[in-house]
Motif scaffolding. Structure first.
Motif, PDB file in Angstrom:
ATOM      1  N   UNK A   1      -4.255   6.592   3.787  1.00 38.62           N
ATOM      2  CA  UNK A   1      -4.288   8.148   3.878  1.00 38.62           C
ATOM      3  C   UNK A   1      -3.930   8.406   5.708  1.00 38.62           C
ATOM      4  N   UNK A   2      -2.788   8.976   5.617  1.00 37.59           N
ATOM      5  CA  UNK A   2      -2.509   9.347   7.065  1.00 37.59           C
ATOM      6  C   UNK A   2      -2.632  10.789   7.393  1.00 37.59           C
TER       7      UNK A   2
ATOM      8  N   UNK B   1      10.034   8.382   7.008  1.00 33.73           N
ATOM      9  CA  UNK B   1       9.763   7.128   6.557  1.00 33.73           C
ATOM     10  C   UNK B   1       8.373   6.786   6.752  1.00 33.73           C
ATOM     11  N   UNK B   2       7.645   7.383   7.578  1.00 30.57           N
ATOM     12  CA  UNK B   2       6.226   7.154   8.000  1.00 30.57           C
ATOM     13  C   UNK B   2       5.120   7.325   6.688  1.00 30.57           C
ATOM     14  N   UNK B   3       5.519   8.184   5.919  1.00 29.06           N
ATOM     15  CA  UNK B   3       4.723   8.427   4.475  1.00 29.06           C
ATOM     16  C   UNK B   3       5.663   8.407   3.543  1.00 29.06           C
ATOM     17  N   UNK B   4       5.147   7.909   2.207  1.00 28.36           N
ATOM     18  CA  UNK B   4       5.929   7.820   1.044  1.00 28.36           C
ATOM     19  C   UNK B   4       6.047   9.055   0.183  1.00 28.36           C
ATOM     20  N   UNK B   5       4.947  10.120   0.357  1.00 27.21           N
ATOM     21  CA  UNK B   5       4.758  11.052  -0.329  1.00 27.21           C
ATOM     22  C   UNK B   5       3.711  12.136   0.170  1.00 27.21           C
TER      23      UNK B   5
ATOM     24  N   UNK C   1       0.851  -1.347  -0.022  1.00 28.18           N
ATOM     25  CA  UNK C   1       0.005  -0.101  -0.041  1.00 28.18           C
ATOM     26  C   UNK C   1       0.939   1.500  -0.011  1.00 28.18           C
ATOM     27  N   UNK C   2       0.410   2.257  -0.433  1.00 30.16           N
ATOM     28  CA  UNK C   2       0.887   3.487  -0.684  1.00 30.16           C
ATOM     29  C   UNK C   2       0.569   4.594   0.780  1.00 30.16           C
ATOM     30  N   UNK C   3       1.517   5.067   1.487  1.00 31.95           N
ATOM     31  CA  UNK C   3       1.227   5.841   2.712  1.00 31.95           C
ATOM     32  C   UNK C   3       1.429   7.173   2.082  1.00 31.95           C
ATOM     33  N   UNK C   4      -0.014   7.811   2.095  1.00 30.14           N
ATOM     34  CA  UNK C   4       0.110   9.108   1.451  1.00 30.14           C
ATOM     35  C   UNK C   4      -0.465  10.063   2.576  1.00 30.14           C
ATOM     36  N   UNK C   5       0.085  11.458   2.625  1.00 28.66           N
ATOM     37  CA  UNK C   5      -0.439  12.167   3.692  1.00 28.66           C
ATOM     38  C   UNK C   5      -1.889  12.554   3.396  1.00 28.66           C
TER      39      UNK C   5
END
Length: 337
Positions: free
Chosen positions: A77-78, A92-96, A31-35
């Motif tokens: 979504x973080x 590194x908690x989010x990717x972008x 999964x992508x972690x995105x803000x």
């Protein structure tokens, strides 16, 4: 200057395909972690009555997730505050980060961040209570001004006030809901924000007649997707995802007609773009049909804009500068060859 911000990205050697560490980590995680935003940022990131995220920034997160996995649901979504954007990315908690964030020199050279091309060109503006009868910000000397904490608006307001030779009392608040409550309740005379946010807030509160957006333009800021430095492959994926949305709009390809066009592509360029012929994904470490998946499952740029900000949204915003080059704007896709 805005057009330069939309310029070309570095060439990627095919030998580097799938070599980016971020892409490898995202694929391994599944999964992508995105803000997301820590609260409601209407039109760009908001939560509906069923608890689902929606908005321009959220759809861009979905587009990147779809480019990688072929599935917009493979996305987390973080929610992160404005001030915590950079530490969360650096750790590194989010990717972008796709959070209405601008490209600035200090973020590049001091924080070690890297930017995509601009997906939205916005101006910093100031809204005032109409009853104050202000013609411009120069008339507001001595007034209070609400400013979002941890954003580029803080130095922009200070610099502009100094230029005008006036004094403003800042009221710095981090959460958007609390910031707007402070302004609309009368705690602040003025509200400094990104122009689209002011326009949306005024409409959402149903108080268009009671508030005026002053003519002053404090600054112009290209909003970008933001990543850590040192992984050009990941930056290229972000840039080509954005370019895919713009190229599809420019070419008249939508989520509704993409299958028909893919079955009978009008040119070799379109055939490659939609994965009918090979070559679209190898140099990025993605599948050859990744851009087809993005358009089919998320839509082109116009579709994303219209449903979140434009004619199909409650806000009915115009594209203005955030339009294609051939429609009076500054956005354009990179060349697919």
């Amino acid at each position: 200057m805005a057009i330069l911000a939309l310029g070309l990205v570095p060439f990627v050697n095919p030998a580097q395909a799938a070599g980016g560490k971020t892409l490898e980590d995202v694929k391994a995680r599944g999964a992508l972690n995105c803000t997301g935003h820590d609260g409601s940022y209407l039109g760009f990131a908001e939560v509906d009555d069923k608890g689902a995220w929606k908005g321009m920034d959220i759809d861009l997160c979905r587009a990147v997730a779809t480019a990688v996995f072929g599935d917009p649901a493979k996305l987390k979504i973080i929610p992160i505050s404005w001030a915590q954007r950079w530490p969360s990315l650096q750790s590194g908690d989010v990717d972008i980060i796709i959070k209405a964030s601008g490209a600035t020199l200090s973020r590049d050279t001091e924080l070690g961040l890297q930017f995509s091309n601009s997906y939205y060109l916005g101006t910093t503006k100031v809204m005032a209570h109409k009853k104050l009868n202000l013609a411009s910000l120069k008339d507001a000397d001595g007034g209070t001004i609400c400013i979002p904490a941890g954003t580029s608006q803080e130095p922009q307001v200070a610099a502009y006030a100094s230029k005008l030779g006036i004094k403003l009392e800042p009221v710095i608040i981090e959460k958007t809901e609390e910031l707007e409550q402070a302004y609309f309740s009368g705690r602040c005379d003025l509200y400094a924000q990104w122009g689209p946010t002011l326009a949306i807030a005024r409409i959402a509160k149903g108080k268009v007649e009671d508030h005026v957006i002053l003519p002053d333009v404090l600054d112009v800021e290209p909003e970008v997707m933001i990543m850590r430095q040192g992984d050009d492959n990941w930056v290229d994926i972000a840039n080509w995802t954005l370019s895919t949305l713009l190229f599809a709009e420019q070419s008249g390809i939508t989520s509704q007609n993409v299958d028909q066009i893919r079955d009978n592509p009008p040119s070799p360029q379109i055939a490659k773009f939609l994965g009918k012929t090979p070559g679209m994904g190898k140099g990025l470490g993605l599948s050859d049909d990744w851009s087809y998946n993005v358009i089919k499952k998320v839509g082109n740029y116009a579709e994303i804009f219209d449903r979140n900000l434009g004619k199909d949204s409650p806000y009915k915003m115009e594209r203005d500068l955030t339009n294609l080059w051939n429609a009076g704007g500054v956005l354009y896709p990179m060349v697919i060859d």
